[in-house]
Scaffold this motif. Structure first.
Motif, PDB file in Angstrom:
ATOM      1  N   ASP A   3      16.325  41.097  26.190  1.00  0.00           N
ATOM      2  CA  ASP A   3      16.061  41.868  25.748  1.00  0.00           C
ATOM      3  C   ASP A   3      17.024  42.155  24.358  1.00  0.00           C
ATOM      4  N   LEU A   4      17.439  40.867  23.449  1.00  0.00           N
ATOM      5  CA  LEU A   4      18.333  41.076  23.216  1.00  0.00           C
ATOM      6  C   LEU A   4      17.994  41.013  22.012  1.00  0.00           C
ATOM      7  N   ASP A   5      16.920  41.308  21.207  1.00  0.00           N
ATOM      8  CA  ASP A   5      16.847  40.655  19.342  1.00  0.00           C
ATOM      9  C   ASP A   5      17.586  41.938  18.764  1.00  0.00           C
ATOM     10  N   ARG A  11      22.591  41.386  11.014  1.00  0.00           N
ATOM     11  CA  ARG A  11      22.027  40.449   9.679  1.00  0.00           C
ATOM     12  C   ARG A  11      22.187  41.935   8.454  1.00  0.00           C
ATOM     13  N   ALA A  12      21.659  43.032   8.633  1.00  0.00           N
ATOM     14  CA  ALA A  12      21.531  44.443   7.682  1.00  0.00           C
ATOM     15  C   ALA A  12      22.980  44.787   8.194  1.00  0.00           C
ATOM     16  N   LEU A  13      23.555  45.218   8.636  1.00  0.00           N
ATOM     17  CA  LEU A  13      25.332  45.780   9.119  1.00  0.00           C
ATOM     18  C   LEU A  13      26.377  44.522   8.193  1.00  0.00           C
ATOM     19  N   ARG A  14      25.579  43.492   8.269  1.00  0.00           N
ATOM     20  CA  ARG A  14      26.858  42.750   7.252  1.00  0.00           C
ATOM     21  C   ARG A  14      26.044  42.407   6.239  1.00  0.00           C
ATOM     22  N   ARG A  75      34.885  43.692  14.084  1.00  0.00           N
ATOM     23  CA  ARG A  75      34.311  44.334  15.626  1.00  0.00           C
ATOM     24  C   ARG A  75      32.765  43.994  15.349  1.00  0.00           C
ATOM     25  N   LEU A  76      32.167  43.875  14.048  1.00  0.00           N
ATOM     26  CA  LEU A  76      30.907  42.881  13.812  1.00  0.00           C
ATOM     27  C   LEU A  76      31.282  41.437  14.335  1.00  0.00           C
ATOM     28  N   ASP A  77      32.251  41.101  14.263  1.00  0.00           N
ATOM     29  CA  ASP A  77      32.388  39.761  14.648  1.00  0.00           C
ATOM     30  C   ASP A  77      32.334  39.086  16.194  1.00  0.00           C
ATOM     31  N   ASP A  78      33.152  40.386  16.912  1.00  0.00           N
ATOM     32  CA  ASP A  78      33.303  40.676  18.021  1.00  0.00           C
ATOM     33  C   ASP A  78      31.570  40.848  18.863  1.00  0.00           C
ATOM     34  N   LEU A  79      31.591  42.187  17.873  1.00  0.00           N
ATOM     35  CA  LEU A  79      29.842  42.231  18.521  1.00  0.00           C
ATOM     36  C   LEU A  79      28.378  40.590  19.197  1.00  0.00           C
ATOM     37  N   GLU A  80      28.746  39.926  17.415  1.00  0.00           N
ATOM     38  CA  GLU A  80      27.940  39.058  17.766  1.00  0.00           C
ATOM     39  C   GLU A  80      28.195  38.143  18.678  1.00  0.00           C
ATOM     40  N   VAL A  81      29.508  38.112  19.120  1.00  0.00           N
ATOM     41  CA  VAL A  81      29.678  37.167  20.464  1.00  0.00           C
ATOM     42  C   VAL A  81      29.370  38.021  21.571  1.00  0.00           C
ATOM     43  N   LEU A  82      30.055  39.221  21.771  1.00  0.00           N
ATOM     44  CA  LEU A  82      29.267  39.598  22.763  1.00  0.00           C
ATOM     45  C   LEU A  82      27.681  39.768  23.324  1.00  0.00           C
ATOM     46  N   VAL A  83      27.390  39.971  22.439  1.00  0.00           N
ATOM     47  CA  VAL A  83      25.348  39.808  22.253  1.00  0.00           C
ATOM     48  C   VAL A  83      24.980  38.086  22.760  1.00  0.00           C
ATOM     49  N   GLU A  97      26.580  47.739  26.594  1.00  0.00           N
ATOM     50  CA  GLU A  97      27.808  47.849  25.779  1.00  0.00           C
ATOM     51  C   GLU A  97      27.621  47.170  24.609  1.00  0.00           C
ATOM     52  N   ALA A  98      27.148  46.110  24.270  1.00  0.00           N
ATOM     53  CA  ALA A  98      26.566  45.718  23.087  1.00  0.00           C
ATOM     54  C   ALA A  98      25.581  46.421  21.973  1.00  0.00           C
ATOM     55  N   ALA A  99      24.683  47.243  23.082  1.00  0.00           N
ATOM     56  CA  ALA A  99      23.882  48.054  21.790  1.00  0.00           C
ATOM     57  C   ALA A  99      24.103  49.730  21.960  1.00  0.00           C
ATOM     58  N   THR A 100      25.252  50.017  22.396  1.00  0.00           N
ATOM     59  CA  THR A 100      26.014  50.898  22.175  1.00  0.00           C
ATOM     60  C   THR A 100      27.369  50.214  21.439  1.00  0.00           C
ATOM     61  N   GLU A 101      27.480  49.278  20.814  1.00  0.00           N
ATOM     62  CA  GLU A 101      28.938  49.709  20.105  1.00  0.00           C
ATOM     63  C   GLU A 101      28.344  48.837  18.668  1.00  0.00           C
TER      64      GLU A 101
END
Length: 372
Positions: A3-5, A11-14, A75-83, A97-101
């Protein structure tokens, strides 16, 4: 199935980041960097050391700010790819790792958002902080030293350059006063919310009756201003004393009279410097801080006259800003914002970002309310 919703949070961060980038005006920042880089590459740059220092310092501060913003963007770009990868591969480690980041990025963006509230005339300057012990005897001088360590530890954790300029040690425990400089982008704007009276309540380690002792320390924060040299200070208005720098217990640090104390006779302002080995360097540093204080005093008087003509504004900081309780409830509480921590040991170890952020937000709201 994982569950990685995180989509709503990302979006809020963006949205918040885009607002921050708009306020910071990154194209203007890049233009200023390019202009300063051109100035810094001039072969005659260091013909005027003061001007060269302003150019190199301004360039360093702007580059650091741009790197931080661009780093968050990456980091935002990388997070989206990681998710996306974690979801497709159902990789639990990548998901963790994605949740921590994500949590770390939310805090980083919040810190950036607070910085956009620093729009005062001097907010982007380096800061000169002076801590003075107040009522409370040995407890007060010990408390002043605790605050000094707290701010130096905070600067260290932020990766900021700090430099103790002068320390006056108490005969018993702790210090009577200390002055230090923090050279970092927006150091003054950030730390200016720490100015005021701090109160400590605890069972005194210096008494035999195990009674609760209340002590006080004052924190003053001023910006380091190049333009302060424009303040004309006649030599006849100054009393300059030289003496030997000393450490705890009176142990001599120097064998020459290199420490300098300058008293501005018309106002009674006193500035001492003993960090440098050279009397000339200490005198120059002391004059710079004195001129800054005189400039600010002059502007405060002008502002007071304008305020008197415009009518009173109810929004004000007040004097006592924070209480530290080291007995029973173990609590640090800001009296303006209501922000508190039940971990005073962590606070005294430099964990004061929450108090600073709350103070900046509170001040921004007070200013907005006063203007409306």
């Amino acid at each position: 199935m994982l569950d990685l919703d995180f989509s709503a949070r990302i979006r809020a961060l963006r949205t918040t980041f885009d607002d921050i980038a708009a306020v910071l005006d990154l194209p203007r920042l890049e233009s200023e960097i390019a202009d300063l880089e051109t100035q810094a590459s001039a072969p005659d740059l260091w013909d005027d050391p003061d001007a060269a220092q302003r150019v190199t310092s301004g360039l360093s501060h702007r580059q650091a700010r741009l790197r931080r913003v661009r780093g968050v963007e990456q980091r935002l770009d990388d997070l989206e790819v990681l998710v996306e990868l974690a979801t497709e591969a159902e990789d639990a480690d990548a998901a963790a790792e994605a949740a921590t980041e994500l949590a770390d990025l939310e805090k980083t963006v919040q810190d950036l958002e607070v910085q956009t509230m620093l729009s005062g005339e001097y907010d982007e300057r380096a800061a000169v902080v002076t801590i003075r012990s107040g009522a409370g005897g040995d407890d007060a001088t010990d408390f002043a030293e605790m605050l000094l360590r707290m701010y130096l530890r905070w600067a260290e954790k932020q990766g900021y350059t700090s430099k103790v300029l002068d320390t006056s040690y108490a005969e018993g425990a702790g210090i009577k006063s200390a002055t230090f400089e923090i050279d970092a982008p927006y150091a003054f704007g950030t730390l200016s919310v720490e100015a005021g009276t701090h109160r400590l309540a605890r069972i005194s380690p210096f008494g035999s009756a195990d009674k609760r002792q209340t002590s006080f320390a004052g924190v003053e924060v001023i910006p380091l201003l190049e333009e302060a040299t424009e303040v004309d200070v006649p030599e006849t208005d100054l009393r300059i004393d030289v003496y030997r720098s000393s450490g705890p217990g009176g142990q001599s640090v120097n064998t020459t009279d290199s420490a300098v104390r300058i008293t501005h006779l018309p106002t009674g302002l006193v500035v001492s410097m003993q960090n440098e080995k050279s009397q000339i360097q200490n005198r120059a540093a002391a004059m710079r801080v004195l001129q800054t204080r005189l400039l600010l005093l002059q502007r405060e008087e002008e502002a007071a006259k304008k305020k008197e003509l415009a009518g009173s504004i109810t929004a004000s900081w007040g004097d006592q800003i924070r209480s530290y309780f080291l007995y029973g409830q173990q609590l640090v509480k800001d009296l303006r914002t209501g922000h508190e921590s039940t971990q005073p040991d962590s606070v005294f170890d430099g964990e004061i970002d929450g108090f600073i952020a709350a103070g900046i937000k509170w001040r921004s709201l007070e200013q907005a309310s006063a203007e409306s």
